[in-house]
Design an enzyme around this catalytic site. Structure first.
Site, short mmCIF file in Angstrom:
data_model
loop_
_atom_site.label_atom_id
_atom_site.label_comp_id
_atom_site.label_asym_id
_atom_site.label_seq_id
_atom_site.Cartn_x
_atom_site.Cartn_y
_atom_site.Cartn_z
N TYR A 224 13.61 3.28 -11.61
CA TYR A 224 13.63 3.19 -13.07
C TYR A 224 14.30 4.39 -13.74
O TYR A 224 14.48 4.40 -14.96
CB TYR A 224 12.21 3.00 -13.61
CG TYR A 224 11.77 1.56 -13.60
CD1 TYR A 224 12.34 0.63 -14.46
CD2 TYR A 224 10.80 1.11 -12.70
CE1 TYR A 224 11.96 -0.70 -14.44
CE2 TYR A 224 10.41 -0.22 -12.67
CZ TYR A 224 11.00 -1.12 -13.55
OH TYR A 224 10.62 -2.44 -13.53
N GLU A 310 -3.94 -7.48 10.87
CA GLU A 310 -2.71 -7.82 10.14
C GLU A 310 -2.95 -8.08 8.66
O GLU A 310 -2.24 -7.55 7.81
CB GLU A 310 -2.06 -9.07 10.76
CG GLU A 310 -0.81 -9.53 10.02
CD GLU A 310 -0.29 -10.88 10.47
OE1 GLU A 310 0.57 -11.44 9.75
OE2 GLU A 310 -0.72 -11.39 11.52
N ASP A 362 -2.06 -12.82 13.43
CA ASP A 362 -1.93 -14.27 13.49
C ASP A 362 -1.21 -14.69 14.76
O ASP A 362 -0.35 -13.95 15.27
CB ASP A 362 -1.14 -14.79 12.28
CG ASP A 362 -1.93 -14.73 10.99
OD1 ASP A 362 -3.18 -14.66 11.06
OD2 ASP A 362 -1.32 -14.76 9.91
#
Length: 481
Positions: A224, A310, A362
């Site tokens: 920014y 995770e 997963d």
């Protein structure tokens, strides 16, 4: 006159002969063309039949698989989780294997391998932590070199290390990805590079200001500061990594950090900028991992292992059930793809506390990819892999083979998408995956079944099956790779 008539007759005969030859040739071509068209048509029919046959075979295979899964659903016993729980021994029996690893780590006084200790033929580039004065001196050196190049008539430019995949290499002895020492001259006068050079110049100006004032800013703050030049934060972030690599220091050395993302909870106490932090008293939300890990000191723990998770959802379940009270451990998550701070924090805990790290991700290619980022590093930041990787992480679960071994019902399994399959095949070709045959075996199981599952799939046996049965059973069986 007779001679003339004879000549005309001869000419007419020749004309007829030529016309006949042309007609025959045309007929032959016509017949050949028809024959060719017929052959092409036949070939197309064969291809169409082959495709139809393949599609039919695929449909039959899918029906058979669907039938098997439906049969599995019919046979599925919701009380199977209770049967598994009966296999559990005492807590001491469950923890005996991780305690054995911890004892070996405590006795191991050997120094970790480094690139320099391997004496490899190729040259590589690695960044290190530098103090503020060193960073300021390095920026001044680069700027003076650029000014000299301009005065000599060569124009503005920077010698930037190449971070392309061709310049990266997996070193099996270190079990991580590193960056080769190859660089290119990025010129302001080059139309395709002018904006990149401008962004790097602006970033070095901002970093010089931060170091001079001894203050810290986030990557978002930098973006920014000049939105019109940077346009996208992805561009400013990529250029910042180029600057980091060019100066040969870590990003924290530049006084630039990312927003807080990771969480930690469990049997850990440490000091953060002088304040004592007790991670057993952080509720179910856990303690946010600070962006600047250099401010974290004096790590103390009575944990037996570190559990790397995770996703945030699984982290919240473990924290709410106070898993770390029954099984002394530290639980950490990067909420998906980990940020630099989480990777640094995990490495620091592993080194300072000498604790084994077990991973819960997963059962899909993205879970395995995230696990590899923690342990082998990311290609994007291969120049900083020595500071960001944690060696020897064990893949505890959820593994593709667990889907059948724990009899997960069909409704909890998901079909792999084309992107999943593509990533899975890409991972199979990676050297850091090939180096672990057990990982390859699990990945092949996944790609063959074309099925995946999330950690939350274990909730089919009950919301607390993860903390009360699955993880304890995995620990007891020493079921990790």
């Amino acid at each position: 006159g007779g001679h003339c008539d004879a000549s005309v007759m001869v000419a007419a005969t020749k004309g007829k002969g030529k016309a006949g030859t042309k007609a025959k040739a045309k007929a032959s071509r016509g017949a050949g063309g028809k024959l060719g068209a017929k052959q092409t048509k036949t070939k197309k029919k064969r291809v169409t039949k082959a495709k139809a046959k393949a599609q039919t075979a695929a449909q039959i295979k899918r029906r058979r698989k669907r039938s098997e899964l439906e049969e599995l659903d019919e046979k599925w016993d919701p009380d199977h989780g209770k049967e598994l729980m009966k296999e559990l021994g005492s807590d001491d029996d469950i923890l005996r294997h991780v305690r054995a690893i911890k004892e070996r780590m405590d006795k191991d006084d050997s120094k970790p391998l480094t690139l320099s200790s391997l004496n490899l033929a190729d040259k590589y580039r690695e960044v290190v932590d530098k103090n503020t004065q060193s960073v300021l001196a390095d920026i001044e050196r680069v700027v003076l070199g650029a000014a000299k190049s301009i005065l000599e008539g060569n124009g503005l430019g920077f010698h930037v290390p190449s971070r392309s995949s061709n310049n990266q290499q997996y070193i099996q002895e270190l079990d991580r990805i590193v960056l080769k020492d190859s660089e290119s001259l990025r010129k302001f006068g080059n139309r395709g590079e002018v904006r990149k050079v401008a962004i790097m110049s602006k970033l070095m100006q901002l970093v010089y200001e931060l170091c001079s004032k001894d203050i810290t800013a986030t990557k978002r703050d930098l973006f920014y500061s000049d939105v019109k030049l940077f346009k996208k934060q992805l561009d400013s972030d990529a250029a910042l990594e180029d600057v980091t690599c060019m100066l040969g220091c870590t990003r924290c050395s530049l006084h630039v950090v990312a927003s807080e993302k990771g969480l930690v909870v469990g049997r850990l106490r440490y000091r953060e900028a002088g304040d004592l932090i007790d991670c057993t008293r952080m509720g179910v939300g856990g303690k946010a991992i600070p962006s600047n890990i250099q401010k974290c000191t004096e790590f103390v723990s009575d944990a037996e292992f570190i559990l790397l998770v995770e996703k945030d959802a699984a982290f919240q379940r473990l924290a709410e059930d106070r898993f770390y009270n029954r099984f002394p451990c530290i639980i950490i998550t990067g909420k998906g793809q980990p940020d630099v701070a989480t990777r640094q924090f995990l490495r620091k805990m592993h080194q300072d506390l000498k604790l084994p790290v077990l991973a819960l991700v997963d059962a899909d290619p993205y879970g395995l990819n995230i696990l590899s980022v923690y342990t082998r590093g990311s290609k994007n930041m291969s120049f900083d892999s020595s500071n960001l990787t944690t060696p020897g992480i064990k893949w505890l679960g959820v593994r593709p083979s667990d889907l059948d071994r724990f009899k997960l019902p069909n409704q909890c399994r998901l079909d792999m998408t084309e992107h999943d399959i593509k990533l899975g095949n890409q991972l199979l070709n990676e050297d850091f995956i090939k180096s672990n045959p057990e990982w390859v075996k699990e990945l092949k199981v996944m790609l063959k079944s074309k099925e995946k599952a999330e950690i939350q799939a274990l909730s089919s046996f009950g919301f607390q099956f993860l903390t009360e049965t699955y993880l304890p059973l995995k620990l007891q069986r020493k079921d990790w790779i």
